[in-house]
Design an enzyme around this catalytic site. Structure first.
Site, PDB file in Angstrom:
ATOM      1  N   ARG A 169       0.834  -1.216   0.000  1.00  0.00           N
ATOM      2  CA  ARG A 169       0.000   0.000   0.000  1.00  0.00           C
ATOM      3  C   ARG A 169       0.859   1.252   0.000  1.00  0.00           C
ATOM      4  O   ARG A 169       0.408   2.302  -0.436  1.00  0.00           O
ATOM      5  CB  ARG A 169      -0.875   0.033   1.271  1.00  0.00           C
ATOM      6  CG  ARG A 169      -2.015  -0.962   1.291  1.00  0.00           C
ATOM      7  CD  ARG A 169      -2.653  -1.005   2.680  1.00  0.00           C
ATOM      8  NE  ARG A 169      -3.201   0.265   3.131  1.00  0.00           N
ATOM      9  CZ  ARG A 169      -4.424   0.701   2.870  1.00  0.00           C
ATOM     10  NH1 ARG A 169      -5.240  -0.022   2.133  1.00  0.00           N
ATOM     11  NH2 ARG A 169      -4.839   1.863   3.344  1.00  0.00           N
ATOM     12  N   ARG A 173       9.524   5.922  -3.344  1.00  0.00           N
ATOM     13  CA  ARG A 173       9.813   6.873  -4.427  1.00  0.00           C
ATOM     14  C   ARG A 173      11.259   7.332  -4.402  1.00  0.00           C
ATOM     15  O   ARG A 173      11.770   7.681  -3.350  1.00  0.00           O
ATOM     16  CB  ARG A 173       8.962   8.129  -4.277  1.00  0.00           C
ATOM     17  CG  ARG A 173       7.490   7.889  -4.307  1.00  0.00           C
ATOM     18  CD  ARG A 173       6.771   9.193  -4.614  1.00  0.00           C
ATOM     19  NE  ARG A 173       5.339   8.983  -4.507  1.00  0.00           N
ATOM     20  CZ  ARG A 173       4.603   9.399  -3.488  1.00  0.00           C
ATOM     21  NH1 ARG A 173       5.158  10.100  -2.504  1.00  0.00           N
ATOM     22  NH2 ARG A 173       3.316   9.149  -3.452  1.00  0.00           N
ATOM     23  N   ARG A 246      -8.763  -6.380  13.442  1.00  0.00           N
ATOM     24  CA  ARG A 246      -8.063  -5.519  14.376  1.00  0.00           C
ATOM     25  C   ARG A 246      -9.012  -4.411  14.780  1.00  0.00           C
ATOM     26  O   ARG A 246      -9.798  -3.904  13.965  1.00  0.00           O
ATOM     27  CB  ARG A 246      -6.812  -4.906  13.732  1.00  0.00           C
ATOM     28  CG  ARG A 246      -5.753  -5.902  13.401  1.00  0.00           C
ATOM     29  CD  ARG A 246      -5.202  -6.610  14.604  1.00  0.00           C
ATOM     30  NE  ARG A 246      -4.342  -5.749  15.405  1.00  0.00           N
ATOM     31  CZ  ARG A 246      -3.858  -6.101  16.588  1.00  0.00           C
ATOM     32  NH1 ARG A 246      -4.165  -7.278  17.126  1.00  0.00           N
ATOM     33  NH2 ARG A 246      -3.070  -5.276  17.249  1.00  0.00           N
ATOM     34  N   ARG A 277       0.063   5.750  16.382  1.00  0.00           N
ATOM     35  CA  ARG A 277       0.229   7.097  15.847  1.00  0.00           C
ATOM     36  C   ARG A 277      -0.545   8.105  16.673  1.00  0.00           C
ATOM     37  O   ARG A 277      -1.426   7.741  17.455  1.00  0.00           O
ATOM     38  CB  ARG A 277      -0.180   7.180  14.372  1.00  0.00           C
ATOM     39  CG  ARG A 277      -1.530   6.601  14.054  1.00  0.00           C
ATOM     40  CD  ARG A 277      -1.770   6.546  12.520  1.00  0.00           C
ATOM     41  NE  ARG A 277      -2.933   5.720  12.220  1.00  0.00           N
ATOM     42  CZ  ARG A 277      -3.258   5.264  11.026  1.00  0.00           C
ATOM     43  NH1 ARG A 277      -2.518   5.546   9.974  1.00  0.00           N
ATOM     44  NH2 ARG A 277      -4.334   4.520  10.838  1.00  0.00           N
ATOM     45  N   GLU A 303      -3.603   6.583  19.028  1.00  0.00           N
ATOM     46  CA  GLU A 303      -4.278   5.425  18.453  1.00  0.00           C
ATOM     47  C   GLU A 303      -3.605   4.140  18.940  1.00  0.00           C
ATOM     48  O   GLU A 303      -2.408   3.959  18.737  1.00  0.00           O
ATOM     49  CB  GLU A 303      -4.173   5.562  16.928  1.00  0.00           C
ATOM     50  CG  GLU A 303      -5.031   4.616  16.165  1.00  0.00           C
ATOM     51  CD  GLU A 303      -5.059   4.979  14.674  1.00  0.00           C
ATOM     52  OE1 GLU A 303      -5.014   6.178  14.324  1.00  0.00           O
ATOM     53  OE2 GLU A 303      -5.105   4.037  13.871  1.00  0.00           O
ATOM     54  N   TYR A 351      -9.903  -4.919   2.956  1.00  0.00           N
ATOM     55  CA  TYR A 351      -9.198  -3.722   3.404  1.00  0.00           C
ATOM     56  C   TYR A 351      -9.407  -2.608   2.367  1.00  0.00           C
ATOM     57  O   TYR A 351      -8.502  -2.182   1.672  1.00  0.00           O
ATOM     58  CB  TYR A 351      -7.717  -4.074   3.540  1.00  0.00           C
ATOM     59  CG  TYR A 351      -6.824  -3.080   4.271  1.00  0.00           C
ATOM     60  CD1 TYR A 351      -7.297  -1.845   4.716  1.00  0.00           C
ATOM     61  CD2 TYR A 351      -5.498  -3.394   4.514  1.00  0.00           C
ATOM     62  CE1 TYR A 351      -6.447  -0.969   5.372  1.00  0.00           C
ATOM     63  CE2 TYR A 351      -4.646  -2.523   5.169  1.00  0.00           C
ATOM     64  CZ  TYR A 351      -5.124  -1.314   5.593  1.00  0.00           C
ATOM     65  OH  TYR A 351      -4.277  -0.451   6.231  1.00  0.00           O
ATOM     66  N   ASP A 353     -10.146   1.080   0.904  1.00  0.00           N
ATOM     67  CA  ASP A 353     -10.058   2.511   1.189  1.00  0.00           C
ATOM     68  C   ASP A 353     -11.428   3.125   0.894  1.00  0.00           C
ATOM     69  O   ASP A 353     -12.262   2.504   0.235  1.00  0.00           O
ATOM     70  CB  ASP A 353      -9.001   3.175   0.303  1.00  0.00           C
ATOM     71  CG  ASP A 353      -7.590   2.791   0.725  1.00  0.00           C
ATOM     72  OD1 ASP A 353      -7.384   2.479   1.909  1.00  0.00           O
ATOM     73  OD2 ASP A 353      -6.698   2.807  -0.141  1.00  0.00           O
TER      74      ASP A 353
HETATM   75  N1  UDP Z   1       3.381   1.018   7.840  1.00  0.00           N
HETATM   76  C1  UDP Z   1       4.612   1.014   8.445  1.00  0.00           C
HETATM   77  N2  UDP Z   1       5.111   2.168   8.941  1.00  0.00           N
HETATM   78  C2  UDP Z   1       4.430   3.338   8.894  1.00  0.00           C
HETATM   79  C3  UDP Z   1       3.160   3.355   8.258  1.00  0.00           C
HETATM   80  C4  UDP Z   1       2.661   2.172   7.746  1.00  0.00           C
HETATM   81  O1  UDP Z   1       5.246  -0.036   8.531  1.00  0.00           O
HETATM   82  O2  UDP Z   1       4.945   4.339   9.381  1.00  0.00           O
HETATM   83  C5  UDP Z   1       2.839  -0.253   7.311  1.00  0.00           C
HETATM   84  C6  UDP Z   1       1.949  -0.961   8.317  1.00  0.00           C
HETATM   85  O3  UDP Z   1       2.141  -2.362   8.167  1.00  0.00           O
HETATM   86  C7  UDP Z   1       0.570  -0.593   7.853  1.00  0.00           C
HETATM   87  C8  UDP Z   1       0.758  -0.585   6.345  1.00  0.00           C
HETATM   88  O4  UDP Z   1       2.063  -0.034   6.171  1.00  0.00           O
HETATM   89  O5  UDP Z   1      -0.384  -1.540   8.253  1.00  0.00           O
HETATM   90  C9  UDP Z   1      -0.278   0.212   5.593  1.00  0.00           C
HETATM   91  O6  UDP Z   1      -0.259   1.519   6.076  1.00  0.00           O
HETATM   92  P1  UDP Z   1      -1.471   2.511   5.817  1.00  0.00           P
HETATM   93  O7  UDP Z   1      -1.020   3.861   6.235  1.00  0.00           O
HETATM   94  O8  UDP Z   1      -1.962   2.313   4.446  1.00  0.00           O
HETATM   95  O9  UDP Z   1      -2.521   1.976   6.881  1.00  0.00           O
HETATM   96  P2  UDP Z   1      -3.911   2.614   7.374  1.00  0.00           P
HETATM   97  O10 UDP Z   1      -3.812   4.098   7.209  1.00  0.00           O
HETATM   98  O11 UDP Z   1      -4.978   1.954   6.557  1.00  0.00           O
HETATM   99  O12 UDP Z   1      -3.966   2.219   8.809  1.00  0.00           O
END
Ligand code: UDP
Length: 371
Positions: A169, A173, A246, A277, A303, A351, A353
């Protein structure tokens, strides 16, 4: 008798309801919660739209979805660029040249690419799980500092036990671009998501605080067809076993200061910090109230991720092999329910969006309503 009973006033239900009304059908929407908008629900506190069930940043590459949501809200120009805090070291997200520069001191894309290529060598063949996939994408250093701890907190499982698609996901870059999403269109509905959903549901009968599964027989009698957006395993009373989800818990605080962290989202990527976060809600709207004035206070949400248990709100499906298999069995049962359509993150155990949920609802409504 309604044409459709829509169970769940989240995005999927609201879109379906809106399309159904538009084509002249009668609709009743119910939700067991006391509010509409499902997990995109926002509530205004101290002039700040608080994302009560976690950060939602609308983004899409699909022009038809973008055009659709514009009918119900004006979107601001918010661009998601979270930062990662690893034991006090700050890194840019998603993984880009700013991240690589901070991690390795590299300056050019070639230098970064060769650093990654060197670290990726430990992975031989196709990556088999999230850990291998992550190392193969960005190397071990970034995996250790920015992925491993966060992911294990988020999913409560070892990275070796998680499917690799989760990490795909995130963009990688070789340029200096901190925009988290590879999306052509992005923003937050001005006035909050609740208002967006309220506009979708305009003129539609909504009953809140109504638990479908508790009152299934009598509610089913009210409509020709049911659109069910709750958890698919709950619908079947978990008879094949419970799917894993989860859940997330938020600790929200109003602070008597203007600026707590200088960004909407800060990810805590070490293993020890108990939260994944912190969201500082005012930055989704640039720290201004609806009249463009600075807001004297700020609101933050920590969170915490946890394994779902009965009674909690399910947030994320755990799409690993075991659960996907179980879902497929439930899906077979669902396909046999000819009066009921299952949709959304929980109804399809996907999952999704927000834009994908809207797209799925639009497609399913189109198919259903053209019958
Ligand atoms: N992830 C990570 N570090 C970060 C942010 C995301 O390892 O700082 C990984 C983590 O496994 C997460 C996945 O990337 O479940 C997808 O992140 P995304 O931000 O898409 O998750 P969401 O916002 O849906 O919780």
């Amino acid at each position: 008798m309604y044409d459709y009973l829509i169970v769940g006033a989240g995005l999927y239900g609201a879109v379906f309801a809106q399309k159904a009304i538009e084509s002249g059908k009668s609709v009743l929407v119910i939700d067991k919660r006391k509010h509409i908008a499902g997990n995109v629900y926002t509530e205004k506190i101290e002039k700040i739209n608080v994302h009560k069930y976690g950060a939602h940043i609308f983004h899409t590459n699909d022009l038809s979805v973008w055009n659709y949501v514009q009918k119900f809200a004006v979107f601001n120009r918010f661009t998601n660029s979270p930062i990662a805090n690893y034991k006090g070291e700050i890194y840019s997200m998603p993984f880009n040249m700013y991240t690589f520069n901070k991690m390795w001191g590299v300056v050019t894309p070639e230098e970064a690419a060769s650093k990654i290529a060197e670290q990726r060598k430990e992975i031989i063949g196709q990556p088999k799980n999230l850990e291998e996939q992550a190392i193969s994408l960005v190397g071990r250093d970034i995996y250790e500092k920015l992925i491993k701890g966060y992911t294990e907190k988020q999913w409560g499982r070892e990275c070796k036990e998680l499917p690799s698609f989760i990490i795909k996901r995130l963009p990688v870059r070789l340029n200096y671009d901190n925009n988290y999403f590879n999306a052509l269109y992005q923003g937050i509905p001005i006035g909050g998501y609740t208002k967006l959903v309220e506009n979708m549901l305009k003129g539609i009968e909504v009953r809140l605080g109504v638990d479908y599964l508790e009152n299934k027989d009598e509610l089913d009698m009210l409509a020709e067809k049911v659109i069910y957006t709750g958890a698919i395993d709950a619908y079947f009373d978990y008879k094949l076993g419970a799917l894993e989800y989860r859940s997330v818990r938020f600790e929200t605080e109003v602070l008597d200061k203007t600026n707590f962290q200088g960004n909407a989202a800060v990810n805590y990527t070490d293993r020890e910090t108990p939260w994944t976060r912190i969201i500082e809600h005012k930055w989704f709207e640039f720290g201004k109230d609806e009249n463009g004035n600075d807001i004297p206070k700020t609101i933050i949400s920590k969170e915490y991720s946890s394994e779902w248990k009965p009674g909690d709100e399910p947030y994320y499906p755990v799409n690993d092999e075991k659960n996907s298999e179980l879902y497929n069995q439930y899906k077979k049962l669902a396909d046999m329910e000819n009066k009921v359509l299952f949709g959304g993150r929980l109804g399809e155990y996907k999952y999704y969006d927000m834009d994908q949920v809207i797209k799925a609802a639009l497609l399913s409504a189109e198919k259903e309503l053209s019958k």
